[in-house]
Design a protein around this motif. Structure first.
Motif, PDB file in Angstrom:
ATOM      1  N   VAL A  60       4.604  -4.700  10.969  1.00 15.85           N
ATOM      2  CA  VAL A  60       3.485  -3.752  10.970  1.00 15.85           C
ATOM      3  C   VAL A  60       3.104  -3.405   9.535  1.00 15.85           C
ATOM      4  N   LEU A  61       1.833  -3.579   9.225  1.00 15.08           N
ATOM      5  CA  LEU A  61       1.281  -3.134   7.936  1.00 15.08           C
ATOM      6  C   LEU A  61       0.335  -1.986   8.230  1.00 15.08           C
ATOM      7  N   LEU A  62       0.692  -0.809   7.737  1.00 17.40           N
ATOM      8  CA  LEU A  62       0.012   0.427   8.102  1.00 17.40           C
ATOM      9  C   LEU A  62      -0.688   1.018   6.886  1.00 17.40           C
ATOM     10  N   VAL A  63      -2.019   1.041   6.913  1.00 11.63           N
ATOM     11  CA  VAL A  63      -2.800   1.715   5.876  1.00 11.63           C
ATOM     12  C   VAL A  63      -3.026   3.153   6.320  1.00 11.63           C
ATOM     13  N   GLU A  64      -2.693   4.103   5.457  1.00 10.10           N
ATOM     14  CA  GLU A  64      -2.715   5.491   5.916  1.00 10.10           C
ATOM     15  C   GLU A  64      -2.857   6.445   4.740  1.00 10.10           C
ATOM     16  N   GLN A  65      -3.632   7.541   4.964  1.00 12.65           N
ATOM     17  CA  GLN A  65      -3.761   8.608   3.981  1.00 12.65           C
ATOM     18  C   GLN A  65      -2.760   9.733   4.209  1.00 12.65           C
ATOM     19  N   HIS A  66      -2.205   9.817   5.424  1.00 12.95           N
ATOM     20  CA  HIS A  66      -1.231  10.861   5.727  1.00 12.95           C
ATOM     21  C   HIS A  66       0.129  10.379   5.235  1.00 12.95           C
ATOM     22  N   VAL A  67       0.419  10.650   3.966  1.00 14.07           N
ATOM     23  CA  VAL A  67       1.537  10.036   3.269  1.00 14.07           C
ATOM     24  C   VAL A  67       2.878  10.376   3.916  1.00 14.07           C
ATOM     25  N   GLY A  70      -2.460   4.830  -1.016  1.00 14.01           N
ATOM     26  CA  GLY A  70      -3.300   4.803  -2.196  1.00 14.01           C
ATOM     27  C   GLY A  70      -4.555   5.613  -2.011  1.00 14.01           C
ATOM     28  N   PRO A  71      -5.217   5.970  -3.108  1.00 19.10           N
ATOM     29  CA  PRO A  71      -6.434   6.784  -3.039  1.00 19.10           C
ATOM     30  C   PRO A  71      -7.583   6.026  -2.399  1.00 19.10           C
ATOM     31  N   LEU A 102      -1.355   1.216  -3.620  1.00 16.56           N
ATOM     32  CA  LEU A 102      -2.424   0.409  -4.205  1.00 16.56           C
ATOM     33  C   LEU A 102      -3.371   1.337  -4.952  1.00 16.56           C
ATOM     34  N   ARG A 103      -3.637   1.019  -6.212  1.00 16.08           N
ATOM     35  CA  ARG A 103      -4.598   1.795  -6.999  1.00 16.08           C
ATOM     36  C   ARG A 103      -5.451   0.841  -7.818  1.00 16.08           C
ATOM     37  N   ARG A 104      -6.776   1.002  -7.677  1.00 16.40           N
ATOM     38  CA  ARG A 104      -7.721   0.151  -8.391  1.00 16.40           C
ATOM     39  C   ARG A 104      -7.435  -1.334  -8.170  1.00 16.40           C
TER      40      ARG A 104
END
Length: 237
Positions: A182-189, A34-35, A202-204
């Motif tokens: 594993v729950l991975l938050v990442e910007q490298h899609v 997400g952004p 996830l958005r807003r």
């Protein structure tokens, strides 16, 4: 298995996310995408007990986890690798691992089987390590706690592409060989979807898209719309 149902959370009086329904099975990787500003990090901090639950439930293996109690979450097997790594910079690699060792758990040297590059840095203070080495140490410090659930925030932040690719393979190996969720938050899609089993966007503060990672990786249009929303209609003439 980690699951949350109707979960809401935030910081202070501000609700950052709401109505989150997610499930991460043992041995699987869920990529949370997400952004910036979508609420991903706040969600991880809530699951780790570092922020209170404002609504809904979090459960581990079917047993509810009380929100806002990081010691309870950690004792239950939820371990967070934060985006700033939070290492003890003046302690050596070995000492950083030793302070995280659980009674009856593996010794620090056991982590070298997965992170062999740390052996040559064993007696070096964590603050003197490269960014990639620090991230390896942060993952090793989490793994030595024998997590049931591993929460990883922005694994690739500030690292070279080759290092990032190797770290993603390591995360996949941890899920496969150690059986943790594993729950991975990442910007490298692309890299995240390449190692994940499932993915959610996830958005807003709301989950707007979820499904098998391979399926989402093959549909860039749906991903783009989930990130940025539907395009504005063209003005009529």
């Amino acid at each position: 298995m980690l699951s949350c149902s109707g979960l809401a959370g935030g910081r202070g009086a501000t609700t950052v996310f709401r109505d989150i329904d997610l499930t991460v099975d043992a041995g699987s990787v869920l990529a949370l995408l997400g952004p910036n500003g979508a609420g991903k990090t706040t969600l991880l901090l809530t699951l780790a007990g570092l922020l209170p639950v404002k609504g809904g439930t979090v459960s581990l293996d079917g047993k509810p986890l009380r929100g806002g109690r990081p010691n309870v979450a950690n004792a239950a097997g939820v371990v967070l690798v934060p985006d700033n790594r939070c290492l003890f910079n003046t302690l050596t690699v070995e000492e950083n691992l030793r302070v995280a060792t659980r009674r009856g758990g593996p010794e620090p040297k056991a982590m070298l089987e997965i992170f062999p590059d740390l052996e040559k840095r064993w007696s070096i203070p964590a603050g003197a390590l490269s960014g990639g080495e620090q991230q390896m140490l942060a993952l090793a410090r989490a793994l030595i706690q024998q997590p049931k659930v591993l929460l990883v925030d922005e694994l690739s932040m500030g690292l070279a592409p080759l290092v990032v690719a190797a770290l993603f393979r390591t995360v996949r190996r941890i899920a496969d060989e150690h059986g943790c969720a594993v729950l991975l938050v990442e910007q490298h899609v692309d890299l995240a979807l390449g190692v994940a089993t499932q993915a959610a966007v996830l958005r807003r503060g709301e989950v707007v898209l979820s499904g098998p990672a391979a399926e989402l990786a093959g549909d860039s249009g749906r991903l783009e719309q989930a990130y940025f929303g539907a395009p504005e209609p063209a003005p009529s003439r």
